[in-house]
Design a protein around this motif. Structure first.
Motif, short mmCIF file in Angstrom:
data_model
loop_
_atom_site.label_atom_id
_atom_site.label_comp_id
_atom_site.label_asym_id
_atom_site.label_seq_id
_atom_site.Cartn_x
_atom_site.Cartn_y
_atom_site.Cartn_z
N GLY A 190 2.07 0.66 0.88
CA GLY A 190 3.39 0.24 0.37
C GLY A 190 3.31 -0.82 -0.55
O GLY A 190 4.47 -0.65 -1.43
N ALA A 191 2.29 -1.59 -0.97
CA ALA A 191 2.05 -2.22 -2.19
C ALA A 191 2.15 -1.33 -3.58
O ALA A 191 2.78 -1.58 -4.59
CB ALA A 191 1.00 -3.14 -2.16
N ASP A 192 1.41 -0.39 -3.14
CA ASP A 192 1.40 0.76 -4.34
C ASP A 192 2.50 1.37 -4.70
O ASP A 192 3.00 1.64 -5.84
CB ASP A 192 0.37 1.74 -3.96
N TYR A 193 3.54 1.56 -3.76
CA TYR A 193 4.77 2.40 -4.27
C TYR A 193 5.71 1.08 -4.93
O TYR A 193 6.45 1.47 -5.71
CB TYR A 193 5.36 2.58 -2.70
N LEU A 194 5.59 -0.12 -4.32
CA LEU A 194 6.55 -0.96 -4.89
C LEU A 194 6.11 -1.45 -6.24
O LEU A 194 6.97 -1.80 -7.03
CB LEU A 194 6.40 -2.29 -4.02
N THR A 195 4.80 -1.30 -6.57
CA THR A 195 4.34 -1.80 -7.97
C THR A 195 4.57 -0.75 -8.65
O THR A 195 4.46 -0.74 -10.17
CB THR A 195 2.82 -2.32 -7.88
N GLY A 196 4.66 0.51 -8.52
CA GLY A 196 4.75 1.61 -9.17
C GLY A 196 3.57 1.88 -10.16
O GLY A 196 2.22 1.70 -9.68
N THR A 197 3.76 2.33 -11.23
CA THR A 197 2.75 2.35 -12.42
C THR A 197 2.23 1.24 -13.08
O THR A 197 1.55 1.39 -14.03
CB THR A 197 3.20 3.75 -13.29
N ASP A 198 3.06 0.01 -12.72
CA ASP A 198 2.56 -1.16 -13.66
C ASP A 198 1.32 -1.57 -13.44
O ASP A 198 0.63 -2.44 -13.99
CB ASP A 198 3.87 -2.07 -13.55
N MET A 199 1.02 -1.53 -12.13
CA MET A 199 -0.12 -2.35 -11.58
C MET A 199 -0.91 -1.33 -10.42
O MET A 199 -0.44 -0.73 -9.64
CB MET A 199 0.08 -3.47 -10.88
N SER A 200 -2.42 -1.20 -10.94
CA SER A 200 -3.12 -0.36 -10.05
C SER A 200 -3.62 -1.09 -8.80
O SER A 200 -4.11 -2.13 -9.15
CB SER A 200 -4.21 0.19 -11.15
N VAL A 201 -3.56 -0.37 -7.71
CA VAL A 201 -4.13 -1.05 -6.38
C VAL A 201 -5.09 -0.27 -5.90
O VAL A 201 -5.43 -0.51 -4.67
CB VAL A 201 -2.93 -1.21 -5.70
N ILE A 202 -5.81 0.64 -6.71
CA ILE A 202 -6.99 1.35 -6.23
C ILE A 202 -7.99 0.67 -5.62
O ILE A 202 -8.45 0.86 -4.44
CB ILE A 202 -7.48 2.22 -7.32
N LEU A 203 -8.31 -0.52 -6.33
CA LEU A 203 -9.46 -1.56 -5.63
C LEU A 203 -8.99 -1.80 -4.40
O LEU A 203 -10.01 -2.14 -3.41
CB LEU A 203 -9.69 -2.43 -6.61
N PHE A 204 -7.65 -2.18 -3.84
CA PHE A 204 -7.20 -2.56 -2.69
C PHE A 204 -7.40 -1.60 -1.51
O PHE A 204 -7.65 -1.91 -0.20
CB PHE A 204 -5.89 -2.99 -2.74
N TYR A 205 -7.28 -0.27 -1.83
CA TYR A 205 -7.84 0.75 -1.02
C TYR A 205 -9.29 0.73 -0.63
O TYR A 205 -9.51 0.99 0.66
CB TYR A 205 -7.53 2.08 -1.56
N LEU A 206 -9.98 0.39 -1.28
CA LEU A 206 -11.42 0.33 -1.15
C LEU A 206 -11.87 -0.59 0.23
O LEU A 206 -12.94 -0.34 1.01
CB LEU A 206 -12.28 0.16 -2.25
N ALA A 207 -11.09 -1.62 0.29
CA ALA A 207 -11.49 -2.78 1.17
C ALA A 207 -11.37 -2.23 2.66
O ALA A 207 -12.43 -2.37 3.35
CB ALA A 207 -10.53 -3.98 1.02
N PRO A 208 -10.35 -1.56 3.13
CA PRO A 208 -10.42 -1.15 4.53
C PRO A 208 -11.06 0.01 4.62
O PRO A 208 -11.81 0.48 5.82
CB PRO A 208 -8.70 -0.60 4.48
N ILE A 209 -11.61 0.85 3.61
CA ILE A 209 -12.44 2.20 3.72
C ILE A 209 -13.80 1.73 3.87
O ILE A 209 -14.66 1.99 4.70
CB ILE A 209 -12.41 2.69 2.34
N GLY A 210 -14.21 0.36 3.37
CA GLY A 210 -15.60 -0.22 3.47
C GLY A 210 -15.69 -0.62 4.84
O GLY A 210 -16.75 -0.82 5.61
N PHE A 211 -14.47 -1.48 5.09
CA PHE A 211 -14.66 -1.96 6.74
C PHE A 211 -14.82 -0.78 7.70
O PHE A 211 -15.49 -0.97 8.43
CB PHE A 211 -13.06 -2.61 6.76
N GLY A 212 -13.80 0.24 7.60
CA GLY A 212 -14.15 1.30 8.50
C GLY A 212 -15.38 2.00 8.54
O GLY A 212 -16.01 2.37 9.47
#
Length: 218
Positions: A48-70
């Motif tokens: 959702g944050a990725d959609y709202l920020t569009g191409t102005d800001m990369s949130v790829i690192l934030f995807y890694l947190a739940p992946i690491g948690f899981g």
């Protein structure tokens, strides 16, 4: 030389109160399935944050947190599943954003480059290897090197838990101390190799004569 066996009383629940609904719900949330659902929820939130920020800001690192948690709390398969789920959510967020703003679609090669699947899978593999290494070290720290049964440290951990359980439920607890008479004579007369073989035989006998929930330690 002595070995100790801890035998808890029967755990059929007759002496314990039934768990409350809130406690059952909490236990379910702390299960692997609960952790996986929580990680998926976090990935959707990042999407959702990725959609709202569009191409102005990369949130790829934030995807890694739940992946690491899981990966850490579920399994390797769970981590790989989350990695590809994050990739799908990332692609969907980017596509919907471009559709809403009228931006042109990215080339397939560039879209694939932007997807964090490769980085995510690498993180999953590294965390899985690290967790396996830590679990192996913890097992070695609680295992007697010769007999491969629990050592003194592990015995006191188990004994403390069982004593607390006995105090809470009022159920009996059996503690047996086994001493090998004249063990020094075996070492002195037949050599340390024979003494080690004797310890192994005693450990195997005790382990084979006890239940899986019982603890045998040296």
């Amino acid at each position: 030389m002595g070995m100790t066996t801890v035998k808890p009383g029967r755990t059929d629940g007759a002496g314990e109160a039934a768990p409350s609904a809130s406690r059952v719900d909490a236990m379910a949330l702390r299960s692997p399935a609960g952790f996986l659902l929580a990680a998926l929820g976090l990935i959707v939130c990042v999407g959702g944050a990725d959609y709202l920020t569009g191409t102005d800001m990369s949130v790829i690192l934030f995807y890694l947190a739940p992946i690491g948690f899981g990966t850490w709390y579920v399994s390797l398969r769970g981590g790989v599943f989350l990695a590809f789920a994050a990739a799908a959510v990332s692609v969907a967020a980017d596509s919907f954003h471009r559709l809403g703003t009228g931006e042109g679609d990215l080339p397939v090669a560039l879209l694939g480059w932007n997807v964090p699947a490769g980085t995510s899978v690498a993180l999953v593999l590294v965390l899985t290897a690290l967790r396996a290494r830590l679990e192996g070290e913890e097992l070695l720290a609680r295992t007697d090197a010769l007999t491969q049964i629990a050592n003194r440290r592990a015995f006191f951990e188990v004994a403390t838990l069982e004593i607390d359980r006995t105090r809470r439920t009022g159920r009996p607890l059996t503690l047996a101390y086994v001493d090998c008479d004249d063990f020094k004579d075996v070492n002195d007369g037949r050599g340390h190799a024979e003494g080690d073989a004797l310890l192994l035989a005693v450990a195997r006998t005790l382990r084979g004569a006890t239940r899986s929930i019982d603890a045998v330690a040296r």
